[in-house]
Scaffold this motif. Structure first.
Motif, short mmCIF file in Angstrom:
data_model
loop_
_atom_site.label_atom_id
_atom_site.label_comp_id
_atom_site.label_asym_id
_atom_site.label_seq_id
_atom_site.Cartn_x
_atom_site.Cartn_y
_atom_site.Cartn_z
N CYS A 35 11.73 58.63 15.90
CA CYS A 35 12.83 58.65 16.85
C CYS A 35 12.18 58.58 18.24
CB CYS A 35 13.65 59.92 16.64
SG CYS A 35 15.16 60.00 17.61
N SER A 36 11.93 57.38 18.71
CA SER A 36 11.17 57.18 19.93
C SER A 36 12.06 56.74 21.08
CB SER A 36 10.09 56.12 19.66
OG SER A 36 9.34 55.88 20.82
N GLU A 37 12.11 57.58 22.11
CA GLU A 37 12.87 57.29 23.32
C GLU A 37 14.35 57.05 23.01
OE1 GLU A 37 10.98 57.66 26.14
OE2 GLU A 37 9.32 58.03 24.76
N ALA A 77 19.06 59.88 39.51
CA ALA A 77 19.69 58.57 39.73
C ALA A 77 19.15 57.55 38.73
CB ALA A 77 19.46 58.10 41.16
N GLN A 78 17.86 57.56 38.53
CA GLN A 78 17.23 56.66 37.55
C GLN A 78 17.75 56.95 36.14
OE1 GLN A 78 13.03 57.37 37.06
NE2 GLN A 78 12.67 55.32 36.27
N ASP A 79 17.89 58.22 35.81
CA ASP A 79 18.41 58.60 34.49
C ASP A 79 19.82 58.07 34.27
OD1 ASP A 79 16.11 59.85 33.62
OD2 ASP A 79 16.78 61.87 34.13
N ARG A 80 20.68 58.20 35.26
CA ARG A 80 22.06 57.70 35.12
C ARG A 80 22.07 56.18 34.87
NH1 ARG A 80 22.78 61.54 39.02
NH2 ARG A 80 22.66 60.07 40.74
N ARG A 81 21.24 55.44 35.63
CA ARG A 81 21.16 53.98 35.45
C ARG A 81 20.68 53.61 34.05
NH1 ARG A 81 18.74 54.29 40.38
NH2 ARG A 81 16.69 53.80 39.55
N ARG A 82 19.80 54.40 33.50
CA ARG A 82 19.21 54.09 32.18
C ARG A 82 19.97 54.72 31.01
NH1 ARG A 82 12.80 54.45 33.73
NH2 ARG A 82 12.80 52.59 35.01
#
Length: 148
Positions: A35-37, A77-82
């Motif tokens: 279970c990767s990423e 912010a980066q987390d929300r985009r991804r």
């Protein structure tokens, strides 16, 4: 050597992959789960962890990689985009053990050392990566065995 994924590549590293929602697999049917990423994208991560435990045979192994919440910079912010709904810390090991896994190894990885190597893995040293500690690491590795 069979693999399952929602959007599989037909064959990779000698493993034949099939489209499948792993929630439909039988109990105790697998020897290894990777279970990767993935976990950081799932709102009900506890259900994924329970499913990993359910599908693995006793003694089966799980390899899990995910994001570190203890980074030195704000990544929200980066987390929300991804599409990341959470990051993890040492509580991941506790959750895995509560689901019936025995921890074989758990450590933070992808530190500043990893990024300085810039994909030149001849200069990469995992010991340096781990020694740089949790604050600079961007992820976690969990390797465990189904105990119950």
């Amino acid at each position: 050597r069979i693999g399952y994924d929602l959007s599989p590549v037909r064959t990779f590293n000698g493993i034949n992959y099939f489209a499948c929602d792993t929630r439909t697999l039988a109990e105790d049917c697998a020897d290894l789960a990777i279970c990767s990423e993935v976990l950081e994208h799932i709102p009900e991560d506890n259900l994924v962890i329970a499913n990993l435990s359910r599908t693995l045979r006793q003694g089966g192994r799980v390899f899990l990689s995910t994001l570190n919440k203890n980074t030195s910079s704000d990544k929200s912010a980066q987390d929300r985009r991804r599409g990341h709904v959470r990051r993890y810390g040492p509580e991941l090991q506790i959750a895995m053990e509560a689901a019936g896994f025995r921890t074989l190894n758990f450590y933070a990885f992808r530190s500043n050392h990893y990024y300085r190597c810039n994909r030149n893995f001849q200069t990469y040293d995992i010991k340096q990566d781990i020694e740089q500690g949790v604050k600079s690491a961007s992820g976690w590795i969990y390797f465990g065995e189904k105990a119950k």
